[in-house]
Design an enzyme around this catalytic site. Sequence first.
Site, PDB file in Angstrom:
ATOM      1  N   CYS A  48       0.845  -1.189   0.000  1.00 27.37           N
ATOM      2  CA  CYS A  48       0.000   0.000   0.000  1.00 27.37           C
ATOM      3  C   CYS A  48       0.884   1.245   0.000  1.00 27.37           C
ATOM      4  O   CYS A  48       1.799   1.358   0.816  1.00 27.37           O
ATOM      5  CB  CYS A  48      -0.914  -0.018   1.222  1.00 27.37           C
ATOM      6  SG  CYS A  48      -1.937   1.471   1.376  1.00 27.37           S
ATOM      7  N   CYS A  97      -7.365  -1.029   1.093  1.00 25.19           N
ATOM      8  CA  CYS A  97      -6.423  -1.513   2.089  1.00 25.19           C
ATOM      9  C   CYS A  97      -7.161  -1.600   3.416  1.00 25.19           C
ATOM     10  O   CYS A  97      -7.764  -0.625   3.870  1.00 25.19           O
ATOM     11  CB  CYS A  97      -5.241  -0.554   2.193  1.00 25.19           C
ATOM     12  SG  CYS A  97      -4.091  -0.973   3.525  1.00 25.19           S
ATOM     13  N   CYS A 100      -5.561   1.029   6.215  1.00 23.84           N
ATOM     14  CA  CYS A 100      -5.690   2.493   6.155  1.00 23.84           C
ATOM     15  C   CYS A 100      -6.823   2.986   5.272  1.00 23.84           C
ATOM     16  O   CYS A 100      -6.984   4.183   5.098  1.00 23.84           O
ATOM     17  CB  CYS A 100      -4.370   3.116   5.713  1.00 23.84           C
ATOM     18  SG  CYS A 100      -4.003   2.848   3.963  1.00 23.84           S
ATOM     19  N   CYS A 120      -7.983  -5.706 -10.044  1.00 21.56           N
ATOM     20  CA  CYS A 120      -7.522  -4.688 -10.985  1.00 21.56           C
ATOM     21  C   CYS A 120      -7.135  -3.465 -10.165  1.00 21.56           C
ATOM     22  O   CYS A 120      -7.989  -2.787  -9.593  1.00 21.56           O
ATOM     23  CB  CYS A 120      -8.659  -4.383 -11.958  1.00 21.56           C
ATOM     24  SG  CYS A 120      -8.200  -3.315 -13.321  1.00 21.56           S
TER      25      CYS A 120
END
Length: 133
Positions: A48, A97, A100, A120
């Site tokens: 991330c 994510c 976060c 994707c």
Amino acid sequence: MASASPADHEQWRDKLTPEQFQVARLGGTERAFTGIYWDNKSKGTYRCVCCGSALFSSTTKYDSGSGWPSFWEGVNPEAITTVDDRSHGMVRTEIKCAKCDAHLGHVFNDGPNPTGLRYCVNSASLNFEPGQG
């Protein structure tokens, strides 16, 4: 992401590039075939861009022909959350994510075996860490 405070936005604006902020914090999408990782063939881990959590491995990346990095599985089921996305007159499943809440992209049911999934993902939501993958 709409519930983030102005102070939260400023924190992310200071950490991210304008494109990363637009995609990861505001739910934007980069144009197909323009992201830095769509054609990356190196071994490693995709993390991330906001918090550094491991999200995808190069071992599950494949060329979907879509112009975005595509994976048939995340590194850990708990690392990615899904949300119904009804924007732009479509019904899709957004991926974020789990740590976060950064917008990553969308997941579709047209991927390869063994999962049949296509995660994707926007390159702007990721950092690539070379290594084993």
